[in-house]
Motif scaffolding. Structure first.
Motif, PDB file in Angstrom:
ATOM      1  N   LEU A  62       0.855  -1.143   0.152  1.00  0.00           N
ATOM      2  CA  LEU A  62      -0.200  -0.011  -0.090  1.00  0.00           C
ATOM      3  C   LEU A  62       0.910   1.136   0.020  1.00  0.00           C
ATOM      4  N   LEU A  63       0.559   2.201  -0.954  1.00  0.00           N
ATOM      5  CA  LEU A  63       1.340   3.318  -0.876  1.00  0.00           C
ATOM      6  C   LEU A  63       0.398   4.341  -0.512  1.00  0.00           C
ATOM      7  N   VAL A  64       0.767   4.842   0.783  1.00  0.00           N
ATOM      8  CA  VAL A  64       0.038   6.155   1.426  1.00  0.00           C
ATOM      9  C   VAL A  64       0.556   7.330   1.095  1.00  0.00           C
ATOM     10  N   ALA A  67       6.650   3.313 -10.980  1.00  0.00           N
ATOM     11  CA  ALA A  67       7.912   2.473 -10.849  1.00  0.00           C
ATOM     12  C   ALA A  67       7.691   1.581  -9.791  1.00  0.00           C
ATOM     13  N   LEU A  68       7.057   1.640  -8.762  1.00  0.00           N
ATOM     14  CA  LEU A  68       6.632   0.726  -7.624  1.00  0.00           C
ATOM     15  C   LEU A  68       6.093  -0.636  -8.140  1.00  0.00           C
ATOM     16  N   ALA A  69       5.101  -0.312  -8.863  1.00  0.00           N
ATOM     17  CA  ALA A  69       3.977  -1.125  -9.475  1.00  0.00           C
ATOM     18  C   ALA A  69       4.514  -2.531 -10.317  1.00  0.00           C
ATOM     19  N   GLY A  70       5.779  -2.066 -10.983  1.00  0.00           N
ATOM     20  CA  GLY A  70       6.574  -2.931 -11.743  1.00  0.00           C
ATOM     21  C   GLY A  70       7.088  -4.297 -10.895  1.00  0.00           C
ATOM     22  N   ASP A  71       7.247  -4.194  -9.404  1.00  0.00           N
ATOM     23  CA  ASP A  71       7.741  -5.067  -8.574  1.00  0.00           C
ATOM     24  C   ASP A  71       6.861  -5.457  -7.655  1.00  0.00           C
ATOM     25  N   LYS A 128       2.474  -5.790  -6.009  1.00  0.00           N
ATOM     26  CA  LYS A 128       0.824  -5.498  -6.168  1.00  0.00           C
ATOM     27  C   LYS A 128       0.497  -4.436  -5.414  1.00  0.00           C
ATOM     28  N   LEU A 129       0.458  -3.260  -6.125  1.00  0.00           N
ATOM     29  CA  LEU A 129       0.588  -2.085  -5.562  1.00  0.00           C
ATOM     30  C   LEU A 129      -0.932  -1.300  -5.368  1.00  0.00           C
ATOM     31  N   ASP A 130      -1.736  -0.677  -4.198  1.00  0.00           N
ATOM     32  CA  ASP A 130      -2.529   0.112  -4.220  1.00  0.00           C
ATOM     33  C   ASP A 130      -2.041   1.552  -3.670  1.00  0.00           C
ATOM     34  N   VAL A 131      -2.676   2.582  -4.317  1.00  0.00           N
ATOM     35  CA  VAL A 131      -2.134   3.742  -3.916  1.00  0.00           C
ATOM     36  C   VAL A 131      -3.395   4.483  -3.294  1.00  0.00           C
ATOM     37  N   VAL A 132      -3.247   5.096  -2.240  1.00  0.00           N
ATOM     38  CA  VAL A 132      -4.498   5.867  -1.661  1.00  0.00           C
ATOM     39  C   VAL A 132      -4.044   7.096  -0.983  1.00  0.00           C
ATOM     40  N   GLY A 133      -4.419   8.477  -1.147  1.00  0.00           N
ATOM     41  CA  GLY A 133      -4.318   9.641  -0.670  1.00  0.00           C
ATOM     42  C   GLY A 133      -4.848   9.717   0.508  1.00  0.00           C
ATOM     43  N   THR A 134      -4.103  10.571   1.574  1.00  0.00           N
ATOM     44  CA  THR A 134      -4.858  10.960   2.906  1.00  0.00           C
ATOM     45  C   THR A 134      -5.675  12.172   2.476  1.00  0.00           C
ATOM     46  N   GLU A 135      -6.691  12.278   3.411  1.00  0.00           N
ATOM     47  CA  GLU A 135      -7.697  13.270   3.264  1.00  0.00           C
ATOM     48  C   GLU A 135      -7.873  14.226   4.664  1.00  0.00           C
ATOM     49  N   HIS A 136      -7.238  13.692   5.635  1.00  0.00           N
ATOM     50  CA  HIS A 136      -7.326  14.543   6.850  1.00  0.00           C
ATOM     51  C   HIS A 136      -6.235  14.005   7.979  1.00  0.00           C
ATOM     52  N   GLY A 152      14.386   4.374  -6.209  1.00  0.00           N
ATOM     53  CA  GLY A 152      15.241   3.446  -6.802  1.00  0.00           C
ATOM     54  C   GLY A 152      15.985   2.646  -5.912  1.00  0.00           C
ATOM     55  N   LEU A 153      16.438   3.190  -4.637  1.00  0.00           N
ATOM     56  CA  LEU A 153      17.145   2.469  -3.495  1.00  0.00           C
ATOM     57  C   LEU A 153      16.285   1.556  -2.672  1.00  0.00           C
ATOM     58  N   LEU A 154      14.790   1.967  -2.760  1.00  0.00           N
ATOM     59  CA  LEU A 154      13.700   1.203  -2.082  1.00  0.00           C
ATOM     60  C   LEU A 154      13.766  -0.232  -2.807  1.00  0.00           C
ATOM     61  N   LEU A 155      13.389   0.073  -4.263  1.00  0.00           N
ATOM     62  CA  LEU A 155      13.487  -1.129  -5.324  1.00  0.00           C
ATOM     63  C   LEU A 155      14.793  -1.977  -5.166  1.00  0.00           C
TER      64      LEU A 155
END
Length: 309
Positions: free
Chosen positions: A4-6, A25-29, A31-39, A112-115
């Motif tokens: 999960l990418l917050v 870039a992250l989705a290539g390695d 299974k990624l969900d992306v969610v933006g914070t709202e509060h 890049g370093l994270l991957l």
């Protein structure tokens, strides 16, 4: 690996373009969900849900406040081997936590370093701090520094950007306007097995180095602090002008020596201690103001969080 990418869309250096590039870039390695914070507090809610859903990795794209919320969400029921790992992509103004782990301040380079770390299976278990029931990653403070954070947050709410200059100006204004509090501090330090120490004006608690950055310059009130040891404390029982300037020079110095002087109180590798106040004073953790408190107990918790580095 499920991840999960917050994303904090209001973080200082985060944009939609940055988010989309990094997510691609992250989705290539992953299974990624992306969610933006709202509060405020939303990142903690998302991280808690990710732990309940069996997600393997939570990635925080934002500043130190976003990462702090993610950690508090994951650790809501305490540390456990089954919890998701955490990774950080810096997107704030200072990014102390990411930089303390050795990550570059540029989000693309950090991704890049994270991957690379994910592909190599690299991770590290780090100790964290607790301020009563609130987890913190690298620092907390009671008294003067927390009051400066409060002033900066007030100015940011009015539309100001969180720049080093804003922190410096806020600190100077507060220092010049609080003479009585600088001479007669309201805090008392209580450590098991020691006599209480009263009259403290400023208490900075560190879980690692640095305490913060002034642009690229690390500030180190507690240069021996480490994720692999307990908590460190730098406190002052008096903040008159010349001694305070001398302590600031020591904190900015590159010698690696701890600040010293007649009014300095310090602890290293401490399991627990309490700071009590005669009247409510401000508390900050990882650069976020958490209101006013009369008493806060700080505890170090070893191997509380697994991070990808």
């Amino acid at each position: 690996m499920r991840a999960l990418l917050v994303v904090n869309p209001k973080a200082t250096t985060t944009s939609e373009r940055t988010r989309d590039v990094l997510a691609h870039a992250l989705a290539g390695d992953l299974k990624l969900d992306v969610v933006g914070t709202e509060h405020r507090g939303h990142a903690a809610e998302l991280a808690r849900q990710a732990a309940d859903d069996g997600i393997d990795l939570v990635i925080a794209l934002g500043g130190d406040g976003t990462v702090n919320e993610v950690a508090n969400g994951l650790l809501a029921a305490g540390p456990a081997p089954s919890l998701p790992a955490v990774a950080v992509v810096p997107g704030g103004s200072t990014n102390v936590f990411a930089r303390s782990l050795g990550l570059p301040n540029d989000p693309v380079e950090a991704t890049g370093l994270l991957l690379e770390a994910l592909r190599a299976g690299r991770s590290r278990e780090i100790g964290l701090g607790l301020a009563d029931e609130r987890w913190f990653l690298f620092c907390a403070g009671l008294g003067f520094d927390a009051e400066v954070v409060e002033k900066v947050e007030h100015r940011r709410a009015g539309g100001r950007r969180a720049t080093p200059g804003l922190y410096v100006r806020s600190a100077m204004h507060h220092f010049l306007g609080g003479r009585d509090a600088r001479r007669h501090g309201p805090l008392t330090l209580e450590v098991p097995g020691m006599d209480p120490i009263g009259g403290i004006c400023l208490g900075i608690v560190q879980n690692t180095v640095p305490w913060t950055f002034l642009r690229d310059r690390p500030l180190n009130p507690c240069p021996q602090a480490s994720y692999d040891t307990g908590l460190d404390l730098f406190a002052l029982t008096r903040m008159t002008t010349l001694p305070t300037l001398r302590h600031l020079a020591q904190i900015l110095g590159s010698t690696g020596n701890a600040p010293h002087g007649r009014h300095v109180v310090s602890l290293h590798d401490c399991d627990a201690f309490t700071l009590r106040a005669e009247e409510p004073v401000s508390l900050q953790v990882d650069g976020d103001h958490l209101g006013e408190h009369r008493s806060v107990t700080f505890r170090g918790v070893p191997r509380a969080l697994r991070v990808i580095v």
